[in-house]
Scaffold this active site. Structure first.
Site, short mmCIF file in Angstrom:
data_model
loop_
_atom_site.label_atom_id
_atom_site.label_comp_id
_atom_site.label_asym_id
_atom_site.label_seq_id
_atom_site.Cartn_x
_atom_site.Cartn_y
_atom_site.Cartn_z
N HIS A 373 -13.96 -68.59 82.35
CA HIS A 373 -14.83 -67.72 83.15
C HIS A 373 -15.05 -68.19 84.57
CE1 HIS A 373 -16.37 -64.68 80.34
NE2 HIS A 373 -16.09 -65.58 79.41
N LYS A 564 -27.93 -60.13 91.11
CA LYS A 564 -27.05 -61.03 90.37
C LYS A 564 -27.70 -62.41 90.44
CE LYS A 564 -23.60 -59.80 93.11
NZ LYS A 564 -22.36 -59.69 92.38
N ARG A 565 -27.19 -63.37 89.67
CA ARG A 565 -27.73 -64.72 89.81
C ARG A 565 -27.66 -65.17 91.27
NH1 ARG A 565 -29.15 -67.56 85.06
NH2 ARG A 565 -29.67 -69.16 86.59
N LYS A 570 -22.09 -66.53 95.77
CA LYS A 570 -22.30 -65.08 95.76
C LYS A 570 -22.82 -64.58 97.11
CE LYS A 570 -23.16 -64.80 90.73
NZ LYS A 570 -22.35 -63.69 90.19
N THR A 672 -19.16 -58.21 86.90
CA THR A 672 -19.29 -57.02 86.06
C THR A 672 -20.38 -56.12 86.62
OG1 THR A 672 -20.71 -58.30 84.58
CG2 THR A 672 -18.43 -57.96 83.88
N LYS A 676 -20.76 -51.81 86.85
CA LYS A 676 -21.91 -50.96 86.49
C LYS A 676 -22.29 -50.06 87.66
CE LYS A 676 -23.55 -54.99 84.01
NZ LYS A 676 -24.46 -56.15 84.18
C1 LIG Z 1 -24.23 -57.31 84.73
C2 LIG Z 1 -25.28 -58.33 84.83
C3 LIG Z 1 -25.01 -59.56 85.44
C4 LIG Z 1 -23.67 -59.89 86.08
O1 LIG Z 1 -23.72 -59.49 87.43
P1 LIG Z 1 -22.62 -59.97 88.50
O2 LIG Z 1 -22.93 -59.15 89.70
O3 LIG Z 1 -21.29 -59.65 87.92
O4 LIG Z 1 -22.84 -61.43 88.72
C5 LIG Z 1 -26.02 -60.50 85.50
N1 LIG Z 1 -27.24 -60.25 84.99
C6 LIG Z 1 -27.54 -59.07 84.42
C7 LIG Z 1 -28.91 -58.85 83.90
C8 LIG Z 1 -26.58 -58.08 84.31
O5 LIG Z 1 -26.88 -56.91 83.72
#
Ligand SMILES: *Cc1c(COP(=O)(O)O)cnc(C)c1O
Length: 826
Positions: A373, A564-565, A570, A672, A676
């Site tokens: 990952h 995101k985190r 990032k 991911t 979304k």
């Molecule tokens: C989808 C999701 C992530 C992943 O987000 P990235 O932008 O791909 O880092 C992290 N936390 C939550 C709660 C999510 O739903």
């Protein structure tokens, strides 16, 4: 566990299954409310109504789970165990109602209690058993496996405390424990008869049997019990219900007798706590390892319990004949976290089931598959040999044996090349030797996959290149996906309905169909409806932001979102610099072409990650300055949403206009969140990183706002990187840096942001913030122009949803199923 004799007794009236369908849902709800929970005052508590509803639905899940199991027993096929330290499930109620097609009935039943399904659903606590993308991927995969009818069981840990709750105090992140089980978890069913015993510590004794064969006995161990809790995983309208089995640690009831005799009864009982600590808390580090002993205990605990579970089931059906075991079982390792399973399967087969080494290795290397990952070096797990030898002495011996045989293979491939042997060894030599878990996973697996095309290329070309040269056939790509059930049908019901009115509802289970709405992107009436859905969704986010941050967003403005985190790679910092740049323009009166926007940031920082926490503080201080400046109000509003989690994302992604996917190229394995947003009609501004590349190809390069350094330019850029010169030669960036360095955002906290300023000006800045600033600003200006043309933007939005077909986790799982797991077509 004591087993009563195996007398089969089937209650006649249950042979056909009790009547448990939508017709009795109302009665069942009332029965659970009045009798199971013992409540009588209507409206007393949403929480109890939620519990009653969850139990009502669980009954239906249990019934389907049983038939799913029975049908699979009739014709056994290969099955998959998905091993993951994280499952970021979020809430279960809405998803179960959708997948069981019970919405109308449930809405009707809940009405009696003078409330709505939405209000009841709010009472459910998120199951936050994961950090971010990796854990959410596991959850999306479970949904897709069940929807595709695949025999896949998830194995994880039932953490008492999930991902911490985040609040913001004076702009700083504050962590609070997430006691998610406090009010009960109605979805799970415990199966104590399947309790497994896990060994720790002790030492290894060797003896020879009468045939002269050597045996290893791991003795004097301190054992812990693993008790399973099963959570049902419903497929979408297909009557299939799979299982997620979560392990809880418990103490054995054996006490140290000498302690007893010395009168230390209470101390001996109190020692139980040590065993129960193992599953107490999820480690909140996203993509970094910190080498804590308890974490290794969690990893071994999960791996051992899950493998023992599968082997026990095998033995129940086949006795001690393992000749066909590899034909019927696959273990998918979600990152290196459960990679100790490679050595544990060897131990169980050799030590406990008496197979010889070669037979056991044959089975292991035909059943284990590993998903990588991350390329971040700090995330590559290593465990010290000394810790291993103390905690898991037998496992270390086995790893040494695997390594010795593996290095012989390396020596054959590269005769005389000692450097190769050192660099590929499972043991990193040095003053403090370490076990390289990723190498253990690669050596023990028949498949190694990355999670997006670029990521897999970088793995085979860089990080794992030597292994790729040795075993090219092991390596493959499986680009991530997200489930369109939760991430479109459930979280964006209005858009789902609008889509359904044009192309029917097939897309929910066959997401490639979503492409059919492309036909309507130029249809004026459809555009108007599309926009109106977006405005409604934006209003819901306005309400959330108002309540959680006290900031007024305005649906007429562009919603620019990065959630995101929080991590330097990032580049939330780049986003902040753009916000400061916009603020500068407003202060200078340069607003003629400025598109009003609301900027939303959200995400958790690992509690020990200083820079990430400082970035949160900076954003909050910048937000404070801007939101309190009346000049800015018509153009710019800024908010940090505390406690970003799955349920928050369900409100956020349907309301977003612009999706920020701005990581330093080569650092984000896939992403991911980007998928979304795309599904929900957000337009992306992003770098050529992870799955952004595939998203851009799918939607068309003209419909994606690209910026930033390209992956093949990076080496050259880094070798001559001079951020101070870049700042000097870019007036916009210079002004931004001046405002930041003037202390404008930390008037009462002098020097607070110096580490951030230094990082931007550092020639070794890995994240290349200054380098990408200029192209980011240019791309943002193109975004502004595009957004000003409502019709054009709406077309972009429709095209994004229409092109998101390949980012369904159904597509991903079909590829896993066909190319790695080789499951029979269902
Ligand atoms: C989808 C999701 C992530 C992943 O987000 P990235 O932008 O791909 O880092 C992290 N936390 C939550 C709660 C999510 O739903």
């Amino acid at each position: 566990m004591a087993q009563s004799e195996n007398k089969v007794c089937t209650v006649k009236s249950w042979q056909e299954g009790p009547l448990i369908d939508e017709s009795t849902l109302q009665e069942d709800l009332t029965r659970h409310f009045y009798y199971t929970l013992g409540r009588d005052m209507v409206g007393e508590s949403r929480l109890y109504l939620y519990h009653a509803l969850a139990l009502t639905i669980r009954d239906r899940l249990v019934a389907r789970c049983r038939t799913t199991r029975q049908q699979r027993q009739l014709s056994p096929t290969r099955q998959v165990a998905y091993l993951s330290l994280e499952f970021l499930m979020g809430r279960a109620l809405g998803n179960a109602v959708l997948n069981l097609d019970l919405e109308d009935n449930v809405r009707h039943a809940v009405q009696e209690y003078c409330t709505t399904l939405e209000e009841v659903a709010e009472a459910e606590h998120d199951a936050g058993l994961g950090n971010g993308g990796l854990g959410r991927l596991a959850a999306c995969f479970l949904d897709s496996c069940a929807t595709l009818g695949l025999p896949v069981i998830g194995y994880g840990i039932r953490y008492e405390y999930g991902m911490f709750n985040q609040s913001i105090e004076q702009g700083h992140q504050v962590e609070h424990p997430d006691n998610w089980l406090r009010e009960g978890h109605p979805w799970e069913i415990t199966a104590p008869e399947n309790t497994r015993r896990i060994k720790f510590f002790g030492h290894v004794e060797v003896y020879q049997d009468k045939h002269g064969r050597k045996h290893h006995q791991w003795v004097n161990t301190q054992d812990v019990l693993a008790v399973p809790y099963d959570v049902p995983v419903p497929g979408y309208k297909n009557e299939v219900v799979n299982t997620l089995r979560l392990w809880k640690s418990e103490a054995t009831d054996e006490f140290n007798l000498s302690e007893f005799n010395a009168g230390s009864y209470t101390e001996a009982v109190a020692r139980k706590n040590l065993a129960e600590q193992i599953t107490m808390v999820l480690y909140p580090n996203d993509s970094s390892e910190n080498g804590k002993e308890l974490r290794l205990r969690q990893q071994y605990f999960l791996s051992s319990a899950s493998l023992q579970d599968l082997l026990a089931n095998w033995v129940a059906g086949h006795g001690e004949d393992f000749s066909e075991f590899a034909q019927y079982n696959v273990f998918q390792l979600n990152d290196t976290h459960p990679s100790i399973a490679v050595a544990e399967l060897m131990r169980l087969l050799v030590d406990e089931h008496d197979l010889d080494w070669d037979a056991a290795w044959h089975i292991t290397t035909r059943t284990m598959a590993y998903t990588n990952h991350t390329l971040l070096p700090e995330a590559l797990e290593k465990w010290s040999v000394s810790l291993f030898s103390r905690l898991l002495p037998r496992l270390l011996e086995i790893i040494y044996e695997i390594n010795a045989r593996f290095l012989t293979e390396v020596a054959c491939q590269w005769p005389g090349d000692m450097q190769k042997q050192r660099s590929m060894s499972l043991i990193e030599e040095g003053a403090h030797p370490q076990v390289r878990m990723a190498y253990l996973a690669i050596v023990g697996s028949f498949s190694v996959n990355g999670v997006a095309a670029l990521h897999t290329e970088l793995l085979t070309g860089g990080l794992f290149n030597e292994f790729y040269q040795l075993w090219p056939h092991k390596f493959n790509n499986k680009t991530n996906g997200v489930t369109p059930r939760r991430w479109l049908a459930h979280c964006n019901p209005e858009l789902a309905k609008l889509i359904g009115s044009k192309i029917g509802d097939q897309w929910v289970a066959h997401f490639a169909d979503i492409e059919k709405i492309r036909r309507y992107y130029d249809d004026k009436a459809f555009q108007t409806q599309w926009l109106s859905v977006k405005q409604h969704n934006k209003q819901k986010l306005v309400d959330l932001v108002k309540e959680a941050c006290g900031v007024e967003f305005d649906v007429a403005m562009m919603f620019d979102v990065q959630v995101k985190r929080i991590h330097e790679y990032k580049r939330q910092l780049l986003n902040i610099l753009h916000v400061i740049y916009l603020y500068e323009r407003i202060r200078k009166g340069d607003t003629a072409n400025l598109t009003p926007r609301c900027v939303l940031l959200g995400g958790k920082a690992a509690p020990g990650y200083f820079m990430a926490k400082l970035i949160i503080k900076l954003f909050n201080n910048v937000a404070e300055a801007i939101n309190n400046d009346p000049l800015a109000k018509p153009y710019l509003r800024v908010a940090f949403l505390p406690n970003y989690n799955v349920s928050a994302m369900e409100v956020i992604c349907p309301a977003t206009d612009l999706s920020e996917q701005i990581s330093t190229t080569g650092k984000e394995a896939s992403g991911t969140g980007n998928m979304k947003f795309m599904m929900n009609g957000a337009v992306t501004i992003g770098t050529l990183d992870g799955a952004n590349i595939e998203i851009r190809d799918a939607v068309g390069v003209e419909n994606f706002f690209l910026f930033g350094a390209k992956s093949d330019e990076l080496a050259a850029i880094r070798s001559t990187y001079n951020p101070n010169q870049i700042i000097q030669s870019n007036p916009a960036l210079q002004e931004v840096m001046e405002l930041l360095e003037s202390g404008h955002f930390n008037l009462f906290e002098p020097g607070l942001f110096q580490p951030i300023i230094d990082s931007i000006r550092d020639p070794h800045d890995q994240w290349l913030v200054a380098y990408d600033f200029e192209s980011y600003i240019e791309a943002q200006q193109k975004v502004e122009l595009a957004y000003q043309d409502k019709e054009y933007w709406t077309r972009l939005s429709i095209l994004n949803t229409a092109a998101s077909g390949e980012f369904s986790s159904d597509r991903t799982i079909l590829q896993y199923s066909q190319e790695i797991w080789q499951l029979a077509q269902q």
